[in-house]
Design an enzyme around this catalytic site. Sequence first.
Site, mmCIF file in Angstrom:
data_model
loop_
_atom_site.group_PDB
_atom_site.id
_atom_site.type_symbol
_atom_site.label_atom_id
_atom_site.label_comp_id
_atom_site.label_asym_id
_atom_site.label_seq_id
_atom_site.Cartn_x
_atom_site.Cartn_y
_atom_site.Cartn_z
ATOM 1 N N GLU A 1 4.525 6.819 18.034
ATOM 2 C CA GLU A 1 5.526 5.823 17.664
ATOM 3 C C GLU A 1 5.653 4.749 18.743
ATOM 4 O O GLU A 1 5.788 3.557 18.435
ATOM 5 C CB GLU A 1 6.872 6.503 17.423
ATOM 6 N N ASN B 1 7.053 -11.144 -6.165
ATOM 7 C CA ASN B 1 6.813 -10.186 -5.090
ATOM 8 C C ASN B 1 6.056 -9.020 -5.697
ATOM 9 O O ASN B 1 6.513 -8.415 -6.662
ATOM 10 C CB ASN B 1 8.131 -9.703 -4.487
ATOM 11 N N GLY B 2 4.887 -8.695 -5.125
ATOM 12 C CA GLY B 2 4.104 -7.584 -5.650
ATOM 13 C C GLY B 2 2.656 -7.986 -5.828
ATOM 14 O O GLY B 2 2.176 -8.957 -5.246
ATOM 15 N N ARG C 1 10.878 -10.083 5.217
ATOM 16 C CA ARG C 1 10.020 -9.539 4.174
ATOM 17 C C ARG C 1 8.670 -10.252 4.112
ATOM 18 O O ARG C 1 7.770 -9.831 3.369
ATOM 19 C CB ARG C 1 10.712 -9.646 2.811
ATOM 20 N N HIS D 1 -12.327 15.037 25.627
ATOM 21 C CA HIS D 1 -13.234 15.051 24.473
ATOM 22 C C HIS D 1 -13.662 13.642 24.086
ATOM 23 O O HIS D 1 -13.939 13.374 22.911
ATOM 24 C CB HIS D 1 -12.575 15.771 23.298
ATOM 25 N N CYS E 1 7.179 -10.029 0.644
ATOM 26 C CA CYS E 1 7.738 -11.222 0.007
ATOM 27 C C CYS E 1 9.232 -11.093 -0.312
ATOM 28 O O CYS E 1 9.728 -10.024 -0.631
ATOM 29 C CB CYS E 1 6.998 -11.580 -1.271
#
Length: 608
Positions: free
Chosen positions: A481, A99-100, A27, A504, A2
């Site tokens: 990555e 935000n949170g 965000r 495997h 956010c």
Amino acid sequence: MCGIVGVVGSPNATEVLITGLRKLEYRGYDSIGLSVFLEGKIQTVKTKGRIDEIQKKLDEHPLPLASVGIGHTRWATHGEPSDINSHPHGNHRISIVHNGIIENYIPIKERMIRKGYAFETQTDTEALAKLVDYYFVQKGTPLEAIKKVLEKIRGSFAVGIMFVGFPDELYAIRKDSPLIIGLGKDMNFVASDMTAILKYTRDYILLEENEIAIVKKDSVQILDLDLEEITKEIQHAHWDEQTAEKGGYPHFMLKEIHEQPKSFTQTVSPRLIDGNVSFEGEGISDEMLKGVVRITMVACGTAMHAAMVGKSLIEKMARVPVDVDVASEFRYRDPVFLPGDLVVIVSQSGETADTLAALRLAKRNHVPTLAIVNVVGSSIAREADYVLYTWAGLEIAVASTKAFFVQMAVFFLLALKLAELRQSRSEEELGGLLEDFLKIPDLVQHVLEHHGDCKLFASKLQNSHNLLYLGRGLDYSLSLESSLKLKEISYVHSEAYPAGELKHGTISLITKDFPVIALATQVDLYEKMVSNIKEVKARGARVLLVCRENAPYIQDVADMVFTLPDVRNELMPFLSIVPMQLFAYYSSVLRGCDVDKPRNLAKSVTVE
């Protein structure tokens, strides 16, 4: 997650908010909204979707000019993306953006329902808004209401609040989630980070845990929980708005991939003094490093993959044992700490919630902590005992590229320094390693010139729904990555495996034309990699091989080949990651995905 932005004193608050929210969309971008004061009343406009959706609403029904407002771009945690779940939340008395996560929102919600409040959304933020409103009515002033709210809530939060009756000011509080106060000319700001307000100012104040900010047009007051004023240092951002633009590239991600040579130089050069690696100027003494017996690296996502590269480099070059832990696991598994431990915390933003919690866990156990972060003044940077900044510059694209690149560079410098202090390599060897290391920017520039090959490979595999990445040693870390980059931005399912693990179980996935990307840059492991590649080829796999120039057996094992300049094993990750970043980028473009803002993701993960 956010993004929050607020302004006091602007001749056109709506324009400032929209401009800031565009910069903060990395965000979160599930929904968007804003509130402004109009003739002493709060007016709110919000909608599901991205910034263009709210712009359509504002074009159809323009708001009158306002000087005070708050805005929010959302990454959904509680409640699906929708108009009703969008921020801001509130009523005719208050409006808040958050935000949170409010961890105890359920008992707060139950209490507010008993007090007669009705709830419309599934968000934790609505419970916070009702609580703010309740205490505002009870106490009559914003400060007394905020003080009571801070006593009642648990979790992480960065919050901007407007109160009716106080039309010339905004209030802001934070805990764990980042928030800054921007200082402009005849107007001041609240923002999740500087990108939102670079058009107007580069001066700011860092709001600390449980501090309260009262933001007015011509003043900013910071108070503690006792409502006593605190004197704060003014910070200055050293990059400008132009830095946050695309600079002619179609996407921020492509721009940031091409910025990697420059970011490398910015990160490495300040740490070289008279031809030697030195961290003394950053408060990291040789004596401290000599005392390190074991290193634990803690990170999430891309930063964890950089830490895996760091582990290989430090163990090989300096012979210091290194563990790498996922932050979200480390913080809960009651890790064993020993004398001589150093916990290294790796985070691009310096605000990653799980990584920050891991840092605090180490500090509670009195273990020295070293942060490797990109954002100056971030929570992790402020709380760690030692900090090494990665001077990557501003990174806008959600999928990290240059931040990863310079994290690897810092780990290489740390490995060199530890090797020097432990005399695990001769001075001549270390000198040669450093000399070759400094050639990386030119070599990467050479690799970037062959970006067209990466686009061609992406086009040939464009219709693939699954891919397998293989590697050994450092190549395995790079495979992880590379696979993450592809998943993040093109939504193609891919997995990365150590090539020796194929037999495997994983080899059962291989069928005719199944795409396999094999990284085979490590000289001492190359023949073994060739054998593993032959195993998948024998089962019909279609192979893209990334290897050194003049590597043998290429025609026997690969359908497509991308060759890299021939350098030391330890330096190959700096070269091999570049075509993998470009492959992911072009795969995303060809599939019509939003490269810089992939679905469901946000740049800074500030919730658990």
